[in-house]
Design an enzyme around this catalytic site. Structure first.
Site, mmCIF file in Angstrom:
data_model
loop_
_atom_site.group_PDB
_atom_site.id
_atom_site.type_symbol
_atom_site.label_atom_id
_atom_site.label_comp_id
_atom_site.label_asym_id
_atom_site.label_seq_id
_atom_site.Cartn_x
_atom_site.Cartn_y
_atom_site.Cartn_z
ATOM 1 N N LYS A 22 0.776 -1.019 -0.119
ATOM 2 C CA LYS A 22 -0.036 -0.081 0.065
ATOM 3 C C LYS A 22 1.045 1.292 0.106
ATOM 4 O O LYS A 22 0.546 2.171 -0.892
ATOM 5 C CB LYS A 22 -0.790 -0.018 1.163
ATOM 6 C CG LYS A 22 -1.491 1.398 1.683
ATOM 7 C CD LYS A 22 -2.112 1.617 3.037
ATOM 8 C CE LYS A 22 -2.354 2.759 3.369
ATOM 9 N NZ LYS A 22 -1.406 3.290 4.197
ATOM 10 N N ASN A 23 1.939 1.296 0.998
ATOM 11 C CA ASN A 23 2.511 2.766 0.991
ATOM 12 C C ASN A 23 3.458 2.838 -0.109
ATOM 13 O O ASN A 23 4.115 3.879 -0.422
ATOM 14 C CB ASN A 23 3.297 2.744 2.325
ATOM 15 C CG ASN A 23 2.080 2.885 3.459
ATOM 16 O OD1 ASN A 23 1.195 3.356 3.286
ATOM 17 N ND2 ASN A 23 2.600 2.722 4.662
ATOM 18 N N ARG A 92 -3.894 10.226 3.059
ATOM 19 C CA ARG A 92 -2.865 11.085 3.432
ATOM 20 C C ARG A 92 -1.959 11.136 2.315
ATOM 21 O O ARG A 92 -1.378 12.226 2.059
ATOM 22 C CB ARG A 92 -2.187 10.183 4.560
ATOM 23 C CG ARG A 92 -1.095 10.590 5.008
ATOM 24 C CD ARG A 92 -1.167 11.625 6.238
ATOM 25 N NE ARG A 92 0.193 11.916 6.519
ATOM 26 C CZ ARG A 92 0.181 13.141 7.018
ATOM 27 N NH1 ARG A 92 -0.821 13.956 7.102
ATOM 28 N NH2 ARG A 92 1.457 13.660 7.181
ATOM 29 N N CYS A 116 -5.217 8.656 8.479
ATOM 30 C CA CYS A 116 -5.706 8.242 9.895
ATOM 31 C C CYS A 116 -5.229 9.312 10.818
ATOM 32 O O CYS A 116 -4.359 10.067 10.612
ATOM 33 C CB CYS A 116 -4.929 6.969 10.169
ATOM 34 S SG CYS A 116 -5.471 5.493 9.054
ATOM 35 N N ARG A 121 0.493 15.413 12.577
ATOM 36 C CA ARG A 121 1.033 14.881 11.335
ATOM 37 C C ARG A 121 1.303 15.927 10.237
ATOM 38 O O ARG A 121 0.802 15.987 9.401
ATOM 39 C CB ARG A 121 0.154 13.638 10.608
ATOM 40 C CG ARG A 121 -0.189 12.336 11.437
ATOM 41 C CD ARG A 121 -0.835 11.502 10.608
ATOM 42 N NE ARG A 121 0.142 10.510 9.797
ATOM 43 C CZ ARG A 121 -0.664 9.699 9.166
ATOM 44 N NH1 ARG A 121 -1.787 9.332 9.010
ATOM 45 N NH2 ARG A 121 0.045 8.824 8.183
ATOM 46 N N PRO A 122 2.338 16.720 10.814
ATOM 47 C CA PRO A 122 2.695 17.891 10.204
ATOM 48 C C PRO A 122 3.585 17.465 8.641
ATOM 49 O O PRO A 122 3.709 16.475 8.571
ATOM 50 C CB PRO A 122 3.634 18.672 11.066
ATOM 51 C CG PRO A 122 4.059 17.673 11.658
ATOM 52 C CD PRO A 122 2.983 16.473 11.921
ATOM 53 N N ILE A 123 3.455 18.403 7.825
ATOM 54 C CA ILE A 123 4.001 18.221 6.313
ATOM 55 C C ILE A 123 5.095 19.387 6.217
ATOM 56 O O ILE A 123 5.591 19.566 5.096
ATOM 57 C CB ILE A 123 3.052 18.098 5.149
ATOM 58 C CG1 ILE A 123 2.277 19.300 5.015
ATOM 59 C CG2 ILE A 123 2.313 16.802 5.106
ATOM 60 C CD1 ILE A 123 1.701 19.291 3.941
ATOM 61 N N ASP A 124 5.643 19.799 7.581
ATOM 62 C CA ASP A 124 6.616 20.960 7.175
ATOM 63 C C ASP A 124 7.893 20.528 6.613
ATOM 64 O O ASP A 124 8.625 21.318 5.847
ATOM 65 C CB ASP A 124 6.903 21.364 8.696
ATOM 66 C CG ASP A 124 7.367 20.376 9.629
ATOM 67 O OD1 ASP A 124 7.032 19.380 9.811
ATOM 68 O OD2 ASP A 124 8.629 20.641 10.016
ATOM 69 N N GLN A 125 8.233 19.292 6.621
ATOM 70 C CA GLN A 125 9.659 18.784 6.062
ATOM 71 C C GLN A 125 9.476 18.737 4.507
ATOM 72 O O GLN A 125 10.083 18.823 3.870
ATOM 73 C CB GLN A 125 10.202 17.487 6.747
ATOM 74 C CG GLN A 125 10.314 17.359 8.248
ATOM 75 C CD GLN A 125 11.397 18.619 8.441
ATOM 76 O OE1 GLN A 125 12.421 18.624 7.901
ATOM 77 N NE2 GLN A 125 11.275 19.659 9.466
ATOM 78 N N ASP A 304 3.621 0.979 12.162
ATOM 79 C CA ASP A 304 2.237 0.375 11.526
ATOM 80 C C ASP A 304 2.001 -1.114 11.852
ATOM 81 O O ASP A 304 0.944 -1.595 11.590
ATOM 82 C CB ASP A 304 2.318 0.383 9.985
ATOM 83 C CG ASP A 304 2.273 1.655 9.332
ATOM 84 O OD1 ASP A 304 2.064 2.550 10.289
ATOM 85 O OD2 ASP A 304 3.006 1.707 8.099
ATOM 86 N N ILE A 326 6.656 7.216 17.041
ATOM 87 C CA ILE A 326 6.546 7.869 15.771
ATOM 88 C C ILE A 326 5.178 8.654 15.933
ATOM 89 O O ILE A 326 5.404 9.972 15.575
ATOM 90 C CB ILE A 326 6.553 6.971 14.603
ATOM 91 C CG1 ILE A 326 7.618 6.039 14.650
ATOM 92 C CG2 ILE A 326 6.333 7.859 13.342
ATOM 93 C CD1 ILE A 326 9.071 6.446 14.142
ATOM 94 N N ARG A 396 -9.204 0.792 3.313
ATOM 95 C CA ARG A 396 -8.218 1.516 2.508
ATOM 96 C C ARG A 396 -6.972 0.939 2.581
ATOM 97 O O ARG A 396 -6.109 1.274 1.427
ATOM 98 C CB ARG A 396 -8.114 2.950 3.263
ATOM 99 C CG ARG A 396 -8.938 3.945 3.404
ATOM 100 C CD ARG A 396 -8.523 5.002 4.161
ATOM 101 N NE ARG A 396 -7.064 5.250 3.817
ATOM 102 C CZ ARG A 396 -6.284 5.708 5.040
ATOM 103 N NH1 ARG A 396 -6.827 5.783 6.428
ATOM 104 N NH2 ARG A 396 -4.902 5.597 4.761
#
Ligand code: EPU
Length: 428
Positions: A22-23, A92, A116, A121-125, A304, A326, A396
């Site tokens: 999936k990922n 996501r 989820c 769950r930031p996306i700053d990076q 996970d 995490i 999902r």
């Protein structure tokens, strides 16, 4: 809407074929945007995240066809259509549309991703990486606007080791001018898989799978065929099932090296595991010993699998501690396990599980994908009937879970939810 019904207690036996990861899938599909000719990805899992991404590619003008598990994307007619709302908000991984569209069109508008709820769950990076490559990035009313006159290679040090940021920066950097170096990159197998696809498309990438990735930008990427790697988290879920309630489970289409941290922990618990090239055989030992686990970035124990593993620990003789380094709030399964008679509690970033407990069937709710996997394992271990709602989370990410479990002898089926249950969901 449907719920999952499980009559627990039947030992599982036989062979299960593991689907594509999936990922990886959720990054490989957006990566096709970068090509100028058709790309075929072989072995995709049959999950709703894949269907959602297919629809998003079609929305921006992609021609997508499915032949069983193989998807062919013709990206020629794609345009940089803004996607501020709608399906992007449902998963996501829609954030990979940012890197891919920025790479190809030098602009993108993508709604902030859903997925989820596991704590912040930031996306700053991701954004730090895009900016370093020369993009102007703004957040307007819940959508990220990206634009660059040109992308230029840069040296980017990730402050947090992030799978998503590593892949997203790679997607944009393959079409930047000059050299990009990603330092403190994530090392997950899915990153290597995406780099392999991009390389087949003509990208120049070195070091994927290590913490320094070097990318030399190219002017054009072409179509190719690529076979996805097996899903290590799905495989891990079946290994846990094999340990919990197996009577000899053979997993086919696995890469055992991707599962070493889980294999080591299961062996520590007394579980018998044999591995060959692309198969693993799992059998419960005489008694399950308690263990402590701490989730870490790859190759550490995957976050996970923390929730599915917790269901197994309810059957270990003694106390186990599960710490998630995490995600701070990946413990919504714990209350549900308690409903099933488990002796579990959460303290800070850890859950403490004391066993062995005979779990009892109950009505429980999957709050996220891996919480769902945890509750399915618990239901299969429990006495009586377990009803799991929140099935949309499981759909999902697990390809044909019910069919695969039935094939192993489990008594599990889908049922429509009652009017009363639907009303309860609406009110909550
Ligand atoms: N983080 C930041 N800033 C960022 C990005 C991440 O602070 O810009 C933090 C996160 O909050 C988290 C940590 O870094 O604490 C790791 O996050 P990462 O970016 O690696 O996670 P992700 O890419 O969003 C992927 C998987 C997750 C999996 C994690 C960790 C996909 C689509 N999702 O998420 O999968 O848990 O890596 O391995 O690939 C799942 O499959 O159930 C799932 C949630």
């Amino acid at each position: 809407m449907e719920k999952l019904m499980i009559a627990g207690g039947t030992p599982l036996k036989g062979t299960v074929r593991i689907s594509g990861a999936k990922n990886s899938a959720v990054a490989l599909i957006p990566a096709t945007i970068l090509a100028e000719s058709p790309v075929t990805i072989e072995g995709l899992p049959n999950i709703s995240d894949v269907a959602m991404l297919q629809a998003l590619l079609e929305e921006i003008g992609g021609e997508v066809s499915l032949d069983g598990q193989d998807m062919t994307v013709n990206p020629r007619e794609m345009v940089a259509m803004p996607l501020p709302n709608g399906k992007v908000k449902k998963l996501r991984a829609s954030y990979y549309l940012m890197g891919a569209m920025l790479g190809r069109f030098k602009k993108a508008v993508i709604g902030l991703p859903g997925g989820c709820h596991l704590g912040p769950r930031p996306i700053d990076q991701h954004i730090k990486g895009f900016e370093a490559l020369g993009a102007k990035v703004t957040n307007e009313q819940g959508a990220i606007y990206l634009r660059a006159d040109e992308l230029r290679g840069a040296r980017i040090y990730l402050d947090v080791v992030s799978v998503g940021a590593t892949i997203n920066i790679m997607l944009a950097a393959v079409r930047a001018k000059g050299k990009t170096i990603i330092e403190n990159a994530a090392k997950e197998p899915e990153i290597i898989d995406v780099a392999t696809l991009l390389t087949s498309m003509g990208a120049k990438i070195k070091g994927a799978g290590t913490d320094v990735i070097r990318i030399e930008g190219v002017d054009r990427l072409e179509g190719c065929r690529h076979t996805i790697i097996p899903d290590r988290i799905e495989a891990g879920t079946f290994m846990i099932l094999g340990a919990a309630i197996g009577d000899g489970l053979l997993l086919d289409n696995v890469i055992p090296q991707h599962l070493e941290s889980l294999t080591a922990k299961l062996r520590e618990m007394g579980v018998r595991i044999e591995t060959s090239d692309d198969q693993m055989f799992v059998e419960p030992g005489d008694q399950l010993l308690p263990v402590d686990i701490k989730t870490l970035v790859y190759p550490g124990f995957p976050t996970d699998l923390q929730q599915p593993f917790s269901a197994l620990l309810t059957h270990a003789v003694g106390t186990s501690v599960v710490t998630d380094t995490i995600y701070s709030a990946r413990f919504k399964h714990i209350d549900e396990l308690r409903r099933m008679n488990a002796k579990v509690k959460v303290e800070g970033r850890s859950s403490i599980i004391t066993g062995p407990t005979q779990l009892e069937g109950a009505k429980v709710k999957a709050s996220d994908l891996r919480a769902g996997a945890c509750l399915v394992i618990a239901g299969l271990l429990a006495k009586g009937i377990t009803e799991v709602t929140g099935l949309e989370h499981i759909d999902r990410g697990y390809s044909q879970l019910v069919e695969k479990l039935e094939g192993l002898g489990a008594q599990i089926w889908r049922e429509p939810m009652t009017q009363e249950e639907l009303e309860q969901i609406e009110q909550s």
